[in-house]
Scaffold this motif. Sequence first.
Motif, PDB file in Angstrom:
ATOM      1  N   UNK B  90       0.834  -1.196   0.000  1.00 60.66           N
ATOM      2  CA  UNK B  90       0.000   0.000   0.000  1.00 60.66           C
ATOM      3  C   UNK B  90       0.881   1.263   0.000  1.00 60.66           C
ATOM      4  N   UNK B  91       1.900   1.265   0.860  1.00 56.78           N
ATOM      5  CA  UNK B  91       2.824   2.403   0.959  1.00 56.78           C
ATOM      6  C   UNK B  91       3.572   2.597  -0.356  1.00 56.78           C
ATOM      7  N   UNK B  92       4.007   1.514  -0.942  1.00 56.04           N
ATOM      8  CA  UNK B  92       4.758   1.592  -2.203  1.00 56.04           C
ATOM      9  C   UNK B  92       3.907   2.242  -3.285  1.00 56.04           C
ATOM     10  N   UNK B  93       2.646   1.822  -3.353  1.00 57.62           N
ATOM     11  CA  UNK B  93       1.757   2.380  -4.385  1.00 57.62           C
ATOM     12  C   UNK B  93       1.486   3.858  -4.132  1.00 57.62           C
ATOM     13  N   UNK B  94       1.178   4.167  -2.870  1.00 60.97           N
ATOM     14  CA  UNK B  94       0.832   5.557  -2.525  1.00 60.97           C
ATOM     15  C   UNK B  94       1.958   6.525  -2.854  1.00 60.97           C
ATOM     16  N   UNK B  95       3.205   6.064  -2.677  1.00 67.64           N
ATOM     17  CA  UNK B  95       4.343   6.979  -2.831  1.00 67.64           C
ATOM     18  C   UNK B  95       5.128   6.719  -4.105  1.00 67.64           C
ATOM     19  N   UNK B 179      22.951   1.350   9.320  1.00 67.07           N
ATOM     20  CA  UNK B 179      24.277   1.842   9.700  1.00 67.07           C
ATOM     21  C   UNK B 179      25.126   2.130   8.469  1.00 67.07           C
ATOM     22  N   UNK B 180      25.085   1.216   7.503  1.00 66.91           N
ATOM     23  CA  UNK B 180      25.921   1.384   6.305  1.00 66.91           C
ATOM     24  C   UNK B 180      25.549   2.657   5.546  1.00 66.91           C
ATOM     25  N   UNK B 181      24.267   2.980   5.531  1.00 64.43           N
ATOM     26  CA  UNK B 181      23.797   4.142   4.753  1.00 64.43           C
ATOM     27  C   UNK B 181      23.553   5.366   5.624  1.00 64.43           C
ATOM     28  N   UNK B 182      23.704   5.218   6.951  1.00 62.79           N
ATOM     29  CA  UNK B 182      23.434   6.306   7.886  1.00 62.79           C
ATOM     30  C   UNK B 182      22.011   6.830   7.702  1.00 62.79           C
ATOM     31  N   UNK B 183      21.058   5.915   7.717  1.00 63.48           N
ATOM     32  CA  UNK B 183      19.643   6.266   7.565  1.00 63.48           C
ATOM     33  C   UNK B 183      18.817   5.543   8.625  1.00 63.48           C
ATOM     34  N   UNK B 184      17.543   5.916   8.705  1.00 61.37           N
ATOM     35  CA  UNK B 184      16.585   5.229   9.566  1.00 61.37           C
ATOM     36  C   UNK B 184      15.580   4.513   8.675  1.00 61.37           C
ATOM     37  N   UNK B 185      15.372   3.238   8.926  1.00 63.67           N
ATOM     38  CA  UNK B 185      14.368   2.500   8.166  1.00 63.67           C
ATOM     39  C   UNK B 185      12.970   2.944   8.583  1.00 63.67           C
ATOM     40  N   UNK B 186      12.025   2.809   7.677  1.00 66.18           N
ATOM     41  CA  UNK B 186      10.620   2.950   8.015  1.00 66.18           C
ATOM     42  C   UNK B 186      10.109   1.549   8.316  1.00 66.18           C
ATOM     43  N   UNK B 187       9.737   1.332   9.583  1.00 69.94           N
ATOM     44  CA  UNK B 187       9.297   0.000   9.972  1.00 69.94           C
ATOM     45  C   UNK B 187       7.799  -0.147   9.733  1.00 69.94           C
ATOM     46  N   UNK B 188       7.449  -1.186   8.983  1.00 70.93           N
ATOM     47  CA  UNK B 188       6.042  -1.497   8.746  1.00 70.93           C
ATOM     48  C   UNK B 188       5.656  -2.626   9.691  1.00 70.93           C
TER      49      UNK B 188
END
Lengths: 271, 271
Positions: B90-95, B179-188
């Motif tokens: 759903x998130x993939x489609x919306x965005x 850590x490798x990308x210095x980002x925060x995941x969006x947890x579903x």
Amino acid sequence: TADRGQQLAGIQGLVLDISGVLYDSGGEAGGLPIPGSIDAVKKIKASGLRLRFCTNETQATRDKFVEKLQRLGFDIAVNEVTAPATAACRILKERNLRPHLLVHDDLVPEFDQIDKANPNCVVIGDAADNFSYQNLNEAFRVLIGLEKPILISLGSGRYYKETDGLKLDVGAYMKTLEYACDIQAEVVGKPAKTFFQSALAEMGVEPQQAIMIGDDIVNDVGGAQQCGMKALLVRTGKYRPCDEQHPQVKADGYVDNLAEAVDVILKQLHK
Amino acid sequence: TADRGQQLAGIQGLVLDISGVLYDSGGEAGGLPIPGSIDAVKKIKASGLRLRFCTNETQATRDKFVEKLQRLGFDIAVNEVTAPATAACRILKERNLRPHLLVHDDLVPEFDQIDKANPNCVVIGDAADNFSYQNLNEAFRVLIGLEKPILISLGSGRYYKETDGLKLDVGAYMKTLEYACDIQAEVVGKPAKTFFQSALAEMGVEPQQAIMIGDDIVNDVGGAQQCGMKALLVRTGKYRPCDEQHPQVKADGYVDNLAEAVDVILKQLHK
């Protein structure tokens, strides 16, 4: 100057970073010596000062790494180099730790003298293709089965570049095990205090008797100072002018290169 | 009571957790229904209230998971279940996100309807043996090549237990890429707000018109309340008495089990 002379009173040993201080890596020969550095190493050895090389390299064994530097013309021996695996072995012995190894096949010989039966800790290095789900699970099970899990990580790098693309480095997998076990790894390598302490112990020199010379204001200079050493920043390797205005770290001196650093130190010591 | 009647005014839909509310997992049949839950589901469906099941299960496709519940006697259909993969789609489609998938082979069919060409994000699930160094590097390279790397993680679990031992869960590998990308995941997945919103959207019901019923005070009750829903805690599954004194989260009601929850709700609605 008088100040410099006083700073150097009692100095008995030098600790040198390798990449960016002795040589710049890359190219067909694997690197190019930084002008004056080959002679500077010879001068240190002739001076009677003790000398130790201190590197964060973990992609090759010390043997192979040192062979390359010898080919480039440096007077350097394997037993003069402190690398993360060496430091880890020292820590393992001191604390009676028996590691389960999750490292590159080429690094395993570094742990030949270490008891690995019935492991009570995990050592993780840049294992590359050895970072399989099965191997990670094995390391994880060792950790989670311990009353107080101990994870020793040979570096904390995020990724590095190889000819066929970017690769995840040991730090990324250190995070896998940290999160799974809800623990903090002990990172071996600069700027960890234990890493510098290991180099000093190998020299038999106290922190206040030693000078670190490096091109990394945080990991070389800051790390060494945290450990009680003095530290000089060279303007070679990854050095950038803004490093001299770093908000947290002030070097004890800034020099153009290793050759100048050695000249200054020897001149003061012989006064 | 009058209070309860007022609380329930305008309620149009129920969201049910599955594990610990409908059934307890384990054993040869894969689980045992919690007494009264099979009938409670039937009653909800007969009442005209809308109904949605909301689970964090990612080890099996929805199809296989629902098949098991049907075998146990539940009136449940695949399209009534919100699981992380569904929510991610759903998130993939919306965005307009085109994922590079790092998931279990059995989960891939869930993304059949999603454009995966020229990926602009990574979706990571419990990939098990697919968590090879090569596959992790591939996912990493997709992320690091994006101007703004987007990592969507189907859960954040540390590890789980299988018959042959403990296994690292998706959260541990989420940390690798973070850590490798210095980002925060969006947890579903619960307690993520987007996860509940996805379940509500599937029902066509607003948050204030819905009640969540779960056995997890933080992930079910707290998560649903954060989203604007009311939430009841059942005293089954992973429930412990201390959950009723949780320092941060207060349920809108505490009931012995799903059967009692449904009886209370239907009685008030029909007043």
